[in-house]
Design an enzyme around this catalytic site. Sequence first.
Site, PDB file in Angstrom:
ATOM      1  N   CYS A 162       1.173  -1.180   0.036  1.00 15.73           N
ATOM      2  CA  CYS A 162      -0.149  -0.084  -0.168  1.00 15.73           C
ATOM      3  C   CYS A 162       0.911   1.181  -0.192  1.00 15.73           C
ATOM      4  CB  CYS A 162      -0.779  -0.170   1.399  1.00 15.73           C
ATOM      5  SG  CYS A 162      -1.832   1.376   1.553  1.00 15.73           S
ATOM      6  N   SER A 171       0.624   3.585   1.962  1.00 16.92           N
ATOM      7  CA  SER A 171       1.164   3.983   3.309  1.00 16.92           C
ATOM      8  C   SER A 171       2.423   3.350   3.614  1.00 16.92           C
ATOM      9  CB  SER A 171      -0.106   3.640   4.214  1.00 16.92           C
ATOM     10  OG  SER A 171      -1.253   4.225   3.771  1.00 16.92           O
ATOM     11  N   HIS A 188       4.950   5.697   2.085  1.00 16.23           N
ATOM     12  CA  HIS A 188       4.976   6.833   2.787  1.00 16.23           C
ATOM     13  C   HIS A 188       6.117   6.619   4.244  1.00 16.23           C
ATOM     14  CE1 HIS A 188       2.019   8.774   0.699  1.00 16.23           C
ATOM     15  NE2 HIS A 188       1.067   8.367   1.047  1.00 16.23           N
ATOM     16  N   HIS A 192       0.867  -4.029   6.053  1.00 15.12           N
ATOM     17  CA  HIS A 192      -0.606  -3.984   7.180  1.00 15.12           C
ATOM     18  C   HIS A 192      -1.573  -4.352   6.436  1.00 15.12           C
ATOM     19  CE1 HIS A 192      -0.302  -0.230   4.760  1.00 15.12           C
ATOM     20  NE2 HIS A 192      -1.636  -0.043   4.718  1.00 15.12           N
ATOM     21  N   CYS A 222      -6.834  -3.484   3.993  1.00 13.15           N
ATOM     22  CA  CYS A 222      -6.508  -2.134   3.776  1.00 13.15           C
ATOM     23  C   CYS A 222      -7.049  -1.412   2.643  1.00 13.15           C
ATOM     24  CB  CYS A 222      -5.231  -1.748   3.896  1.00 13.15           C
ATOM     25  SG  CYS A 222      -4.913   0.021   3.877  1.00 13.15           S
TER      26      CYS A 222
HETATM   27  P1  PAD Z   1      -1.413   4.975  -5.210  1.00 12.39           P
HETATM   28  O1  PAD Z   1       0.032   5.737  -5.002  1.00 12.39           O
HETATM   29  O2  PAD Z   1      -1.444   3.708  -5.957  1.00 12.39           O
HETATM   30  O3  PAD Z   1      -2.365   6.138  -5.783  1.00 12.39           O
HETATM   31  C1  PAD Z   1      -2.238   7.532  -5.775  1.00 12.39           C
HETATM   32  C2  PAD Z   1      -2.819   8.119  -7.205  1.00 12.39           C
HETATM   33  O4  PAD Z   1      -2.777   9.431  -7.039  1.00 12.39           O
HETATM   34  C3  PAD Z   1      -1.788   7.648  -8.165  1.00 12.39           C
HETATM   35  O5  PAD Z   1      -2.514   7.265  -9.438  1.00 12.39           O
HETATM   36  C4  PAD Z   1      -1.219   8.791  -8.739  1.00 12.39           C
HETATM   37  O6  PAD Z   1      -0.812   9.017 -10.272  1.00 12.39           O
HETATM   38  C5  PAD Z   1      -2.036  10.112  -8.336  1.00 12.39           C
HETATM   39  N1  PAD Z   1      -1.685  11.556  -8.100  1.00 12.39           N
HETATM   40  C6  PAD Z   1      -0.455  11.906  -7.668  1.00 12.39           C
HETATM   41  N2  PAD Z   1      -0.576  13.194  -7.457  1.00 12.39           N
HETATM   42  C7  PAD Z   1      -1.482  13.465  -8.131  1.00 12.39           C
HETATM   43  C8  PAD Z   1      -2.222  14.780  -8.139  1.00 12.39           C
HETATM   44  N3  PAD Z   1      -1.350  15.918  -7.731  1.00 12.39           N
HETATM   45  N4  PAD Z   1      -3.067  15.011  -8.612  1.00 12.39           N
HETATM   46  C9  PAD Z   1      -3.883  14.054  -9.430  1.00 12.39           C
HETATM   47  N5  PAD Z   1      -3.630  12.898  -9.001  1.00 12.39           N
HETATM   48  C10 PAD Z   1      -2.544  12.301  -8.355  1.00 12.39           C
HETATM   49  O7  PAD Z   1      -1.731   5.113  -3.802  1.00 12.39           O
HETATM   50  P2  PAD Z   1      -3.031   4.273  -2.919  1.00 12.39           P
HETATM   51  O8  PAD Z   1      -4.323   4.049  -3.895  1.00 12.39           O
HETATM   52  O9  PAD Z   1      -2.317   2.807  -2.285  1.00 12.39           O
HETATM   53  O10 PAD Z   1      -2.934   5.184  -1.565  1.00 12.39           O
HETATM   54  C11 PAD Z   1      -3.635   6.454  -1.765  1.00 12.39           C
HETATM   55  C12 PAD Z   1      -3.682   7.101  -0.566  1.00 12.39           C
HETATM   56  O11 PAD Z   1      -4.603   6.789   0.518  1.00 12.39           O
HETATM   57  C13 PAD Z   1      -2.176   7.201   0.197  1.00 12.39           C
HETATM   58  O12 PAD Z   1      -1.889   8.569   0.327  1.00 12.39           O
HETATM   59  C14 PAD Z   1      -2.185   6.241   1.205  1.00 12.39           C
HETATM   60  O13 PAD Z   1      -1.157   6.519   2.149  1.00 12.39           O
HETATM   61  C15 PAD Z   1      -3.519   6.634   1.654  1.00 12.39           C
HETATM   62  C16 PAD Z   1      -4.324   5.236   2.530  1.00 12.39           C
HETATM   63  N6  PAD Z   1      -4.947   6.003   3.513  1.00 12.39           N
HETATM   64  C17 PAD Z   1      -5.450   4.961   4.361  1.00 12.39           C
HETATM   65  C18 PAD Z   1      -6.526   5.578   5.405  1.00 12.39           C
HETATM   66  O14 PAD Z   1      -6.823   4.435   6.283  1.00 12.39           O
HETATM   67  N7  PAD Z   1      -7.023   6.725   5.458  1.00 12.39           N
HETATM   68  C19 PAD Z   1      -5.395   3.339   3.955  1.00 12.39           C
HETATM   69  C20 PAD Z   1      -4.670   3.281   2.974  1.00 12.39           C
HETATM   70  C21 PAD Z   1      -4.171   4.308   2.194  1.00 12.39           C
HETATM   71 ZN    ZN Z   2      -2.808   0.729   3.556  1.00 12.33          ZN
END
Ligand code: PAD
Ligand code: ZN
Length: 375
Positions: free
Chosen positions: A47, A49, A52, A68, A175
């Site tokens: 993921c 995260s 990050h 996770h 997740c």
């Molecule tokens: P990912 O990197 O697969 O997807 C992110 C997407 O955003 C990619 O397709 C990028 O091209 C796009 N992107 C980047 N910059 C921009 C921009 N400026 N404008 C438009 N699009 C853009 O990540 P993911 O889907 O695994 O995770 C997404 C986020 O969610 C990430 O910050 C992660 O840490 C967070 C997350 N949060 C939780 C929670 O519980 N809140 C759980 C899991 C993941």
């Molecule tokens: Zn996650």
Amino acid sequence: MSTAGKVIKCKAAIAWELKKPLSIEEIEVAPPKAHEVRIKILATGICRSDDHVITGAFPMPLPMVLGHEAAGVVESVGEGVTCVKPGDKVIPLFVPQCGKCRTCQSSRGNLCSSNDLSSSSGLMPDGTSRFTCKGKSLHHFIGTSTFTEYTVVHENAVVKIDPAAPVEKICLIGCGFSTGYGAAMQTAKVEPGSICAVFGLGGVGLSVVMGCKAAGASRIIGVDINKDKFPKAKEMGATECINPLDFKKPINEVLFDLTEGGVDYSFEVIGRTETMMAALAACHENMGTSVIVGVPPAACKITYDPMMLFTGRTWKGCIFGGWKSKDSVPKLVSDFMRKKFILDPLITHTLPFDKINEGLDLLRSGKSVRTVLTF
Ligand code: PAD
Ligand code: ZN
Ligand code: ZN
């Protein structure tokens, strides 16, 4: 020969330093103490995260065993554990559910106070670690740590699931899938006929798209700077996709024009303050709700005109899609088994655990949605 009660030596991927590849090494995993469970991990997703933490955007104490989003089988349990037994198929829960704290007792929240997201101690609830490598203690990641053949979690952070569920798919329920799907269904409570915008079409964003579709949204607008993400987003339910780089105007103004006054629900699923602000501004000034799903980068602040909220917009966030984890994860697995939703399109790559750094590179280069590592 049973391994219960003994230290297990196994392979794990260790983050020793920021911005460095993970290092696969032999670690020692101590037996579970009272109210703890040792799990043999069978499959784990990568993921954003996790990444990050490696970049430093999500600060955690190092060295650490990341990961996770996984599924596995219980190897042994500590004293007093009754919720699972050796041999049970399980999903570790990075948002635990103790059942006793104020949040667990309320019907509204899901962020159990025994979570290690807020405190980021990198330790088991008793303040110690079960992992060592070359004589050094390693930190746990948000009470889970799944980039290892064996891990130890607290009994509040694990749940039994259908033994027939395919681990290499349902690990995403740990997740990415649940986070995105729940952001739409649970947190925003998207209504039939609504107009939605999803910023970021990675594994979590596509799961938001699936949630909006399941809730009956009439328009789902995908927003991403990587147009290669558009075909899949459309396959999962996006009705249109736009690239902010194709416009001179700010993307919130583009969305405002496209929807004659703003969307009903917007979701920031990237983890950048600029897009959090744009997602808020893109929703209807009075009826719009914007949900922050992307992890906010450390030490970044947002300054905004309070008029944005004064007119009636709602701004919220959610962790793990707002689901109470122990109650919801087994149900989500059953829903998957009953084909209520699919996970295959989210899994673009499956690699052996040893290739974890390749999986991280695929994520960073935008080539993958989810890579699942198998053991
Ligand atoms: P990912 O990197 O697969 O997807 C992110 C997407 O955003 C990619 O397709 C990028 O091209 C796009 N992107 C980047 N910059 C921009 C921009 N400026 N404008 C438009 N699009 C853009 O990540 P993911 O889907 O695994 O995770 C997404 C986020 O969610 C990430 O910050 C992660 O840490 C967070 C997350 N949060 C939780 C929670 O519980 N809140 C759980 C899991 C993941
Ligand atoms: Zn996650
Ligand atoms: Zn609790």
